[in-house]
Design a protein around this motif. Structure first.
Motif, PDB file in Angstrom:
ATOM      1  N   ASN A   1       0.995  -1.202  -0.163  1.00 22.55           N
ATOM      2  CA  ASN A   1      -0.048  -0.006  -0.155  1.00 22.55           C
ATOM      3  C   ASN A   1       0.735   1.276   0.016  1.00 22.55           C
ATOM      4  N   PRO A   2       0.341   2.397  -0.592  1.00 16.57           N
ATOM      5  CA  PRO A   2       1.111   3.572  -0.516  1.00 16.57           C
ATOM      6  C   PRO A   2       1.717   3.903   0.885  1.00 16.57           C
ATOM      7  N   GLY A   3       2.960   4.243   1.026  1.00 15.29           N
ATOM      8  CA  GLY A   3       3.667   4.508   2.246  1.00 15.29           C
ATOM      9  C   GLY A   3       4.507   3.295   2.541  1.00 15.29           C
TER      10      GLY A   3
ATOM     11  N   GLU B   1      14.666  10.893 -13.962  1.00 15.07           N
ATOM     12  CA  GLU B   1      13.375  10.896 -14.187  1.00 15.07           C
ATOM     13  C   GLU B   1      12.963  11.212 -15.506  1.00 15.07           C
ATOM     14  N   SER B   2      11.959  10.502 -16.393  1.00 10.98           N
ATOM     15  CA  SER B   2      11.702  10.831 -17.657  1.00 10.98           C
ATOM     16  C   SER B   2      10.190  10.666 -17.844  1.00 10.98           C
ATOM     17  N   LEU B   3       9.742  11.199 -18.900  1.00 10.52           N
ATOM     18  CA  LEU B   3       8.330  10.974 -19.543  1.00 10.52           C
ATOM     19  C   LEU B   3       8.848  10.496 -21.055  1.00 10.52           C
ATOM     20  N   PRO B   4       9.062   9.175 -21.249  1.00  7.58           N
ATOM     21  CA  PRO B   4       9.306   8.798 -22.481  1.00  7.58           C
ATOM     22  C   PRO B   4       8.209   8.560 -23.690  1.00  7.58           C
ATOM     23  N   ALA B   5       8.765   9.116 -24.744  1.00  3.53           N
ATOM     24  CA  ALA B   5       7.673   8.619 -25.976  1.00  3.53           C
ATOM     25  C   ALA B   5       7.033   7.188 -25.993  1.00  3.53           C
ATOM     26  N   GLY B   6       5.928   6.809 -26.291  1.00  2.53           N
ATOM     27  CA  GLY B   6       5.453   5.605 -26.544  1.00  2.53           C
ATOM     28  C   GLY B   6       5.139   4.738 -25.102  1.00  2.53           C
ATOM     29  N   ARG B   7       5.040   5.776 -24.092  1.00  3.65           N
ATOM     30  CA  ARG B   7       4.792   5.168 -22.671  1.00  3.65           C
ATOM     31  C   ARG B   7       3.250   4.675 -22.628  1.00  3.65           C
ATOM     32  N   LEU B   8       3.090   3.432 -21.860  1.00  8.49           N
ATOM     33  CA  LEU B   8       1.764   3.018 -21.477  1.00  8.49           C
ATOM     34  C   LEU B   8       1.413   3.354 -20.426  1.00  8.49           C
ATOM     35  N   ARG B   9       0.096   4.131 -20.274  1.00 11.47           N
ATOM     36  CA  ARG B   9      -0.774   4.431 -19.144  1.00 11.47           C
ATOM     37  C   ARG B   9      -1.647   3.663 -18.638  1.00 11.47           C
ATOM     38  N   TRP B  10      -1.656   3.398 -17.477  1.00 11.35           N
ATOM     39  CA  TRP B  10      -2.680   2.470 -16.615  1.00 11.35           C
ATOM     40  C   TRP B  10      -3.632   2.964 -15.863  1.00 11.35           C
ATOM     41  N   SER B  11      -4.543   2.373 -15.477  1.00  9.37           N
ATOM     42  CA  SER B  11      -5.839   2.766 -14.374  1.00  9.37           C
ATOM     43  C   SER B  11      -5.178   2.789 -13.084  1.00  9.37           C
ATOM     44  N   THR B  12      -5.973   3.432 -12.362  1.00  8.58           N
ATOM     45  CA  THR B  12      -5.725   3.594 -10.854  1.00  8.58           C
ATOM     46  C   THR B  12      -5.723   2.061 -10.220  1.00  8.58           C
ATOM     47  N   PRO B  13      -5.284   1.916  -9.205  1.00 14.22           N
ATOM     48  CA  PRO B  13      -5.044   0.311  -8.673  1.00 14.22           C
ATOM     49  C   PRO B  13      -6.288  -0.158  -7.909  1.00 14.22           C
ATOM     50  N   GLU B  14      -6.333  -1.486  -8.059  1.00 15.40           N
ATOM     51  CA  GLU B  14      -7.131  -2.391  -7.214  1.00 15.40           C
ATOM     52  C   GLU B  14      -5.866  -2.916  -6.116  1.00 15.40           C
ATOM     53  N   TYR B  15      -5.689  -2.589  -5.075  1.00 14.01           N
ATOM     54  CA  TYR B  15      -4.740  -2.888  -4.174  1.00 14.01           C
ATOM     55  C   TYR B  15      -4.869  -4.729  -3.729  1.00 14.01           C
ATOM     56  N   SER B  16      -3.794  -5.093  -3.631  1.00 15.04           N
ATOM     57  CA  SER B  16      -3.602  -6.466  -3.375  1.00 15.04           C
ATOM     58  C   SER B  16      -4.265  -6.690  -2.026  1.00 15.04           C
ATOM     59  N   PRO B  17      -5.162  -7.726  -2.025  1.00 13.55           N
ATOM     60  CA  PRO B  17      -5.521  -7.938  -0.619  1.00 13.55           C
ATOM     61  C   PRO B  17      -4.492  -8.732   0.297  1.00 13.55           C
ATOM     62  N   ALA B  18      -3.214  -8.969  -0.114  1.00 10.42           N
ATOM     63  CA  ALA B  18      -2.061  -9.326   0.730  1.00 10.42           C
ATOM     64  C   ALA B  18      -1.332  -8.466   1.328  1.00 10.42           C
ATOM     65  N   ASN B  19      -1.509  -7.122   1.005  1.00  7.65           N
ATOM     66  CA  ASN B  19      -0.754  -5.987   1.413  1.00  7.65           C
ATOM     67  C   ASN B  19      -0.959  -5.762   2.772  1.00  7.65           C
ATOM     68  N   PRO B  20       0.103  -5.494   3.488  1.00  7.88           N
ATOM     69  CA  PRO B  20       0.050  -5.317   4.916  1.00  7.88           C
ATOM     70  C   PRO B  20      -0.318  -3.920   5.047  1.00  7.88           C
ATOM     71  N   PRO B  21      -0.913  -3.339   6.292  1.00  7.00           N
ATOM     72  CA  PRO B  21      -1.349  -2.124   6.475  1.00  7.00           C
ATOM     73  C   PRO B  21       0.140  -1.274   6.257  1.00  7.00           C
ATOM     74  N   ALA B  22       0.086   0.009   5.789  1.00  5.58           N
ATOM     75  CA  ALA B  22       1.386   1.017   5.743  1.00  5.58           C
ATOM     76  C   ALA B  22       0.961   2.300   6.180  1.00  5.58           C
TER      77      ALA B  22
END
Length: 319
Positions: free
Chosen positions: A198-200, A273-294
């Motif tokens: 999880n973030p953090g 740090e870069s913003l390359p051409a041809g980069r693939l964008r993805w949706s916001t996440p569904e976090y893994s249920p295995a993630n410990p609290p952070a």
């Protein structure tokens, strides 16, 4: 099972008391690409590659392309079309014959992943290469966030900034990250692996030091074993929504607690740090249920996209 692990991994396995389990899991490591693995590779739109650059610094980099841009050629070779974006710190290494590389193909749509490590040969077409496989194996879906691909951004400014420590915006990106990739090395080659939570879950201790807890995994301890043998490491933080990349190179050490807990501490030497051409964008996440609290990231939005107002440039010009 002596051939599956070097002394660094064995030292960590013995310290944690999982040698028998590691031997069992290690039977999954083979030199060949099975049919199911070949089918998986052919469906993936991106590949993470870890290697050392010409100066010996470890980096993790990211290649993208339409499904089929990477594929198995027979049982022992991975073929990759295309190359790294201009300015990537591993562009030279991936054009050099005999470079030891570790790769990981990860599918956020299904939470599946596989690793293939071996030796690189540049292709005759510019930017392409092949990898002669030496270690091939899959990992469990723990700590993988589920995402869906959105679109490819055909244009991009490329490298935005280089430095030797994190800017405030880059530190916010790391604090808000739920995924990063780590490249490590030892006498038996290079490995690229995944870390998620999880973030953090990644702590920014200073502009030059990060730390994260080692969550329970497959008991192989390939990454921690490599770091025990050789402290060089490269980290890749993808900003999934923008397609931006934050690459760090430095050295890492593993700290063991009295209760068996493990913390990896990473000291930053170089930042790209870069913003390359041809980069693939993805949706916001569904976090893994295995993630410990952070601990949630502090100080505003979870992550600052590279090049945004929240992640100002190092200076008025790229260097």
């Amino acid at each position: 099972m002596a051939g599956a692990y070097h002394q660094g991994s064995r030292a960590v396995q013995d310290r944690v008391g999982v040698r028998e389990l590691a031997d069992h899991v290690g039977r999954s490591i083979t030199p060949g690409i099975r049919d199911v693995a070949a089918a998986f590779l052919a469906q993936q739109p991106f590949l993470v590659v870890g290697a050392a650059d010409e100066a010996g610094r470890m980096w993790a980099s990211h290649l993208t392309g339409p499904p089929g841009f990477m594929r198995a050629q027979g049982a022992h070779r991975l073929v990759v079309d295309g190359g790294l974006p201009a300015g990537d710190p591993l562009a030279g290494a991936l054009a050099a014959d005999g470079t030891a590389v570790g790769t990981i193909a990860l599918d956020p749509r299904t939470r599946r992943r596989m690793r293939l490590n071996g030796t690189l040969t540049p292709a005759t077409v510019a930017g392409g290469f092949t990898v002669d496989a030496e270690q091939v194996f899959a990992n469990c879906p723990k700590y993988l966030q589920k995402r869906q691909p959105l679109e490819v951004e055909p244009e991009g400014p490329g490298v935005l900034r280089r430095g030797e420590q994190l800017t405030d915006g880059q530190a916010r990106t790391v604090r808000g990250a739920d995924t990063f990739f780590i490249a490590t090395t030892a006498e038996d080659g290079v490995d690229a692996s995944h870390r998620g939570g999880n973030p953090g879950f990644v702590q920014v201790r200073s502009a030059t030091e990060l730390a994260w807890a080692d969550y329970p995994g497959n008991s192989m301890f390939l990454t921690l074993g490599n770091l025990t043998a050789d402290p060089r490491a490269g980290l890749l933080f993808p900003h999934w929504e923008s397609g931006g990349l934050l690459q760090l190179s430095g050295r890492a050490r593993v700290e063991f607690g009295p209760d068996g807990a493990r913390t990896t501490v990473f000291t930053i030497a170089s930042v790209v740090e870069s913003l390359p051409a041809g980069r693939l964008r993805w949706s916001t996440p569904e976090y893994s249920p295995a993630n410990p609290p952070a601990n949630p990231p502090a100080g505003g939005p979870a992550a600052a996209p590279p090049g945004s107002a929240a992640a100002p440039h190092l200076g008025s010009t790229t260097r």
